[in-house]
Motif scaffolding. Structure first.
Motif, PDB file in Angstrom:
ATOM      1  N   VAL A 241       0.784  -1.345   0.093  1.00 11.29           N
ATOM      2  CA  VAL A 241       0.071  -0.005  -0.134  1.00 11.29           C
ATOM      3  C   VAL A 241       0.772   1.367  -0.046  1.00 11.29           C
ATOM      4  O   VAL A 241       0.649   2.173  -0.706  1.00 11.29           O
ATOM      5  CB  VAL A 241      -0.922  -0.017   1.085  1.00 11.29           C
ATOM      6  CG1 VAL A 241      -1.545   1.357   1.234  1.00 11.29           C
ATOM      7  CG2 VAL A 241      -1.788  -0.978   1.297  1.00 11.29           C
ATOM      8  N   SER A 242       1.914   1.126   0.752  1.00  5.74           N
ATOM      9  CA  SER A 242       2.865   2.161   0.806  1.00  5.74           C
ATOM     10  C   SER A 242       3.563   2.398  -0.509  1.00  5.74           C
ATOM     11  O   SER A 242       3.835   3.837  -0.828  1.00  5.74           O
ATOM     12  CB  SER A 242       3.822   2.455   2.022  1.00  5.74           C
ATOM     13  OG  SER A 242       4.366   1.098   2.103  1.00  5.74           O
ATOM     14  N   GLY A 243       4.006   1.592  -1.056  1.00  3.01           N
ATOM     15  CA  GLY A 243       4.858   1.698  -2.241  1.00  3.01           C
ATOM     16  C   GLY A 243       3.746   2.335  -3.436  1.00  3.01           C
ATOM     17  O   GLY A 243       4.135   3.074  -4.168  1.00  3.01           O
ATOM     18  N   ILE A 244       2.397   1.861  -3.330  1.00  7.06           N
ATOM     19  CA  ILE A 244       1.420   2.255  -4.361  1.00  7.06           C
ATOM     20  C   ILE A 244       1.206   3.888  -4.121  1.00  7.06           C
ATOM     21  O   ILE A 244       1.321   4.554  -5.098  1.00  7.06           O
ATOM     22  CB  ILE A 244       0.288   1.525  -4.348  1.00  7.06           C
ATOM     23  CG1 ILE A 244       0.603   0.124  -4.940  1.00  7.06           C
ATOM     24  CG2 ILE A 244      -0.800   2.204  -5.446  1.00  7.06           C
ATOM     25  CD1 ILE A 244      -0.387  -0.909  -4.331  1.00  7.06           C
ATOM     26  N   PHE A 245       1.084   4.030  -2.743  1.00  4.39           N
ATOM     27  CA  PHE A 245       1.018   5.640  -2.330  1.00  4.39           C
ATOM     28  C   PHE A 245       1.891   6.518  -2.942  1.00  4.39           C
ATOM     29  O   PHE A 245       1.795   7.721  -3.123  1.00  4.39           O
ATOM     30  CB  PHE A 245       0.762   5.479  -1.057  1.00  4.39           C
ATOM     31  CG  PHE A 245       0.443   6.900  -0.277  1.00  4.39           C
ATOM     32  CD1 PHE A 245      -0.797   7.703  -1.014  1.00  4.39           C
ATOM     33  CD2 PHE A 245       1.192   7.645   0.672  1.00  4.39           C
ATOM     34  CE1 PHE A 245      -0.954   8.859  -0.573  1.00  4.39           C
ATOM     35  CE2 PHE A 245       0.720   8.852   1.087  1.00  4.39           C
ATOM     36  CZ  PHE A 245      -0.258   9.251   0.488  1.00  4.39           C
ATOM     37  N   GLU A 246       3.339   6.024  -2.822  1.00  2.98           N
ATOM     38  CA  GLU A 246       4.576   6.804  -3.276  1.00  2.98           C
ATOM     39  C   GLU A 246       4.266   7.321  -4.520  1.00  2.98           C
ATOM     40  O   GLU A 246       4.588   8.379  -5.057  1.00  2.98           O
ATOM     41  CB  GLU A 246       5.906   6.006  -3.308  1.00  2.98           C
ATOM     42  CG  GLU A 246       6.534   6.347  -1.750  1.00  2.98           C
ATOM     43  CD  GLU A 246       7.701   5.428  -1.567  1.00  2.98           C
ATOM     44  OE1 GLU A 246       8.562   5.506  -2.769  1.00  2.98           O
ATOM     45  OE2 GLU A 246       8.023   4.879  -0.637  1.00  2.98           O
TER      46      GLU A 246
END
Ligand code: AMP
Length: 189
Positions: A175-180
């Motif tokens: 989720v955090s990678g996509i958010f970046e």
């Protein structure tokens, strides 16, 4: 003011990533699905009409959604930005959004298109159905929602591509990678 269309099939992570965007950027958030579920809970006329469409995995008619959105936009006159989550879902809605924003002297900034393979979507939605309490998170309605997406909603991608507003984002991974990736696009507009 930035207007972000957060786009993708059911289960692509629009709701989750909307929360991240709200937390980081403080933008206003319009989820047409959430608004409709509130209308159903409040037993309004719109809610009563919407319920049957939602439970069949079909789209609520454009005219109802567009009216609903036009009213909702007035809640965010002072916002730094707005995230459109689950809207537009037809080309007619995309055209209506353009007009509604034009009337207010503005336009869509970018369409973030979350790309997720279909089997992954089904797995996520079935899993979500175990806890979401949503009447449409069951296998039969999920299949119908995906068909509706492919037939009626996916053409909206071409609409924003033609406008030069399309940004494709791989919606797999953390989720955090996509958010970046999402942040890079928001910061660039
Ligand atoms: P969502 O919470 O975005 O997955 O939406 C749940 C359901 O609400 C959809 O399957 C549709 O039946 C209805 N819905 C939500 N947004 C729209 C829209 N923009 N146009 C038509 N129907 C919608």
């Amino acid at each position: 003011m930035k207007h972000i269309v957060l786009f993708g099939p059911p289960g692509s992570g629009k709701g989750t990533q909307s929360e991240n965007i709200i937390e980081k950027y403080g933008y206003g958030h319009i989820s047409t699905g959430d608004v409709l579920r509130a209308e159903i809970a409040n037993k309004t006329d719109l809610g009563k009409t919407a319920k049957d469409y939602i439970n069949k995995g079909q789209l609520v008619p454009d005219s109802l959604i567009i009216d609903m959105l036009d009213k909702k936009l007035d809640d965010f006159v002072n916002a730094q930005g707005i995230i459109f989550d689950g809207f537009p879902r037809t080309t007619a809605q995309a055209e209506a959004l353009k007009q509604m924003l034009q009337k207010r002297g503005t336009d869509v900034s970018v369409m973030l298109n979350l790309l997720v393979p279909e089997q992954e979507l089904i797995d996520r939605l079935v899993k979500r159905g175990e806890t979401s309490g949503r009447s449409d998170d069951n296998l039969e309605t999920i299949q119908s929602r995906l068909n509706t997406y492919n037939n009626q909603t996916a053409p909206v991608i071409d609409y924003y591509k033609a406008e030069g507003k399309l940004a494709n984002i791989k919606g797999l991974g953390t989720v955090s990678g996509i958010f970046e990736l999402i942040c890079e696009h928001i910061d660039a507009v």
